[in-house]
Design an enzyme around this catalytic site. Sequence first.
Site, mmCIF file in Angstrom:
data_model
loop_
_atom_site.group_PDB
_atom_site.id
_atom_site.type_symbol
_atom_site.label_atom_id
_atom_site.label_comp_id
_atom_site.label_asym_id
_atom_site.label_seq_id
_atom_site.Cartn_x
_atom_site.Cartn_y
_atom_site.Cartn_z
ATOM 1 N N TRP A 102 22.312 3.711 -5.731
ATOM 2 C CA TRP A 102 23.020 2.533 -6.240
ATOM 3 C C TRP A 102 22.313 1.247 -5.868
ATOM 4 O O TRP A 102 22.282 0.304 -6.663
ATOM 5 C CB TRP A 102 24.477 2.521 -5.762
ATOM 6 C CG TRP A 102 25.288 3.648 -6.330
ATOM 7 C CD1 TRP A 102 25.906 4.637 -5.630
ATOM 8 C CD2 TRP A 102 25.554 3.934 -7.715
ATOM 9 N NE1 TRP A 102 26.542 5.506 -6.487
ATOM 10 C CE2 TRP A 102 26.337 5.103 -7.769
ATOM 11 C CE3 TRP A 102 25.193 3.310 -8.918
ATOM 12 C CZ2 TRP A 102 26.776 5.661 -8.972
ATOM 13 C CZ3 TRP A 102 25.624 3.863 -10.114
ATOM 14 C CH2 TRP A 102 26.400 5.019 -10.135
ATOM 15 N N ASP A 172 28.352 -4.216 -2.283
ATOM 16 C CA ASP A 172 28.909 -3.233 -3.202
ATOM 17 C C ASP A 172 29.745 -2.279 -2.349
ATOM 18 O O ASP A 172 29.197 -1.467 -1.607
ATOM 19 C CB ASP A 172 27.772 -2.488 -3.919
ATOM 20 C CG ASP A 172 28.290 -1.362 -4.819
ATOM 21 O OD1 ASP A 172 29.522 -1.182 -4.917
ATOM 22 O OD2 ASP A 172 27.440 -0.675 -5.419
ATOM 23 N N LYS A 196 37.233 4.762 -7.260
ATOM 24 C CA LYS A 196 37.078 5.604 -6.067
ATOM 25 C C LYS A 196 38.291 5.451 -5.141
ATOM 26 O O LYS A 196 38.990 6.402 -4.905
ATOM 27 C CB LYS A 196 35.781 5.264 -5.342
ATOM 28 C CG LYS A 196 34.572 5.973 -5.929
ATOM 29 C CD LYS A 196 33.725 5.115 -6.816
ATOM 30 C CE LYS A 196 32.574 5.880 -7.438
ATOM 31 N NZ LYS A 196 31.493 5.007 -7.870
HETATM 32 C C1 LIG Z 1 30.373 4.574 -8.472
HETATM 33 C C2 LIG Z 1 29.527 3.512 -7.897
HETATM 34 C C3 LIG Z 1 28.911 2.534 -8.691
HETATM 35 C C4 LIG Z 1 28.963 2.537 -10.207
HETATM 36 O O1 LIG Z 1 30.202 2.293 -10.710
HETATM 37 P P1 LIG Z 1 30.427 2.181 -12.305
HETATM 38 O O2 LIG Z 1 31.847 1.763 -12.376
HETATM 39 O O3 LIG Z 1 30.167 3.528 -12.892
HETATM 40 O O4 LIG Z 1 29.499 1.161 -12.824
HETATM 41 C C5 LIG Z 1 28.191 1.547 -8.055
HETATM 42 N N1 LIG Z 1 28.066 1.509 -6.714
HETATM 43 C C6 LIG Z 1 28.631 2.448 -5.924
HETATM 44 C C7 LIG Z 1 28.463 2.361 -4.446
HETATM 45 C C8 LIG Z 1 29.379 3.470 -6.493
HETATM 46 O O5 LIG Z 1 29.943 4.413 -5.710
#
Ligand SMILES: *Cc1c(COP(=O)(O)O)cnc(C)c1O
Length: 362
Positions: A102, A172, A196
């Site tokens: 990511w 993030d 999540k």
């Molecule tokens: C799942 C995830 C993403 C991507 O999320 P999307 O909603 O599919 O764009 C980005 N960063 C992390 C840490 C993630 O777990």
Amino acid sequence: MARVSNFNAGPAALPLPVLERAQRELLEIQGTGMSIMEHSHRGKAYEGVHDEAIALLRELLGVGDEYHVLFVQGGASQQFAVVPMNFLGAGKSADYLHTGNWSKLAMDEARLFGTVRVAASTEADRFTRVPRADEIDIDAGAAYVHITTNNTIEGTQYHQVPDVKGKPLVADMSSDFLWKPFDVSRYALIYAGAQKNLGPSGVVLVVARKDLVEAGRKDIPKIFQYRTFAAANSLYNTPPTFAIYLVRNVLAWVKESGGPAQIGKWNEEKARLLYAAIDARPDFWRAPVAKDSRSTMNVVWRLPTEALEDAFVKEATKAGLIGLKGHRNVGGIRASIYNAVTVADVKNLVGFMDAFAARNGG
Ligand SMILES: *Cc1c(COP(=O)(O)O)cnc(C)c1O
């Protein structure tokens, strides 16, 4: 009805009381004769839900007045681009801590808008840990420093906020937001896709310092400026109303459960149980992640052979333990034990693991 133990990485398990509330309110909410999905986003019923979600978040994390709490769309992946679009530009540079899949995608987008400087990377260790304090080299001229607090695919997590020498810290937190109480004031901007720990897919939560938002660029499309969402209380255009409604339900559930402190206790217990089961049979289960970088949200491990890993996933599925296949980039097994996964779910998994190992010579 037989609900399974859901270890999906995202979209992921939702708390049962959240779904039951949505079920009760699906056809009609608050005596209005319609579902929340059918209400105008400018009407009272929806605005009540929207404002409650924001107020709950502020309350649960003690978010100060110097921060905006925003709902945006496009996933965390869109934030990879929107952050540098707002805060970079010709001649500007940002520091990124590179810890996996990511963070790489975040850097790739940022390079379109300015200079990306890798302030630390654990690629040489195949991302089996997050950087140590002494490996992080912050540029005095960085516009911001970007980290991925929990690496969903690699199964690593920071257990201390890195020292970024007073630079604005952008995080993030998609896969560990609200896993326990934390100090929002250490961050300049936080983004987290809801699917999540916070709700369904379709909405991203942003917590951003007001001064940073104000200093953002104005020569980019309005729809990508944080200030647009801030000025309109995230009602500039039609928000994903049902997703935000479910986020409200999740936050209300967190509060009723005893708040982030109680959620954190359950999460610590879940992670402790699962890692203990893995560590108990080091010749059979192999956890690649360095102990001090182990994620409390995404637990990854290997078995002696890929054939055994396939059998493990197959038999687990039959036993009602779902979503245990590792990410296609890294293989192996991954159990995502987000907030909505219960201690009982993890006990089910550990019981299955012990029996599986015993059956297969572990
Ligand atoms: C799942 C995830 C993403 C991507 O999320 P999307 O909603 O599919 O764009 C980005 N960063 C992390 C840490 C993630 O777990």
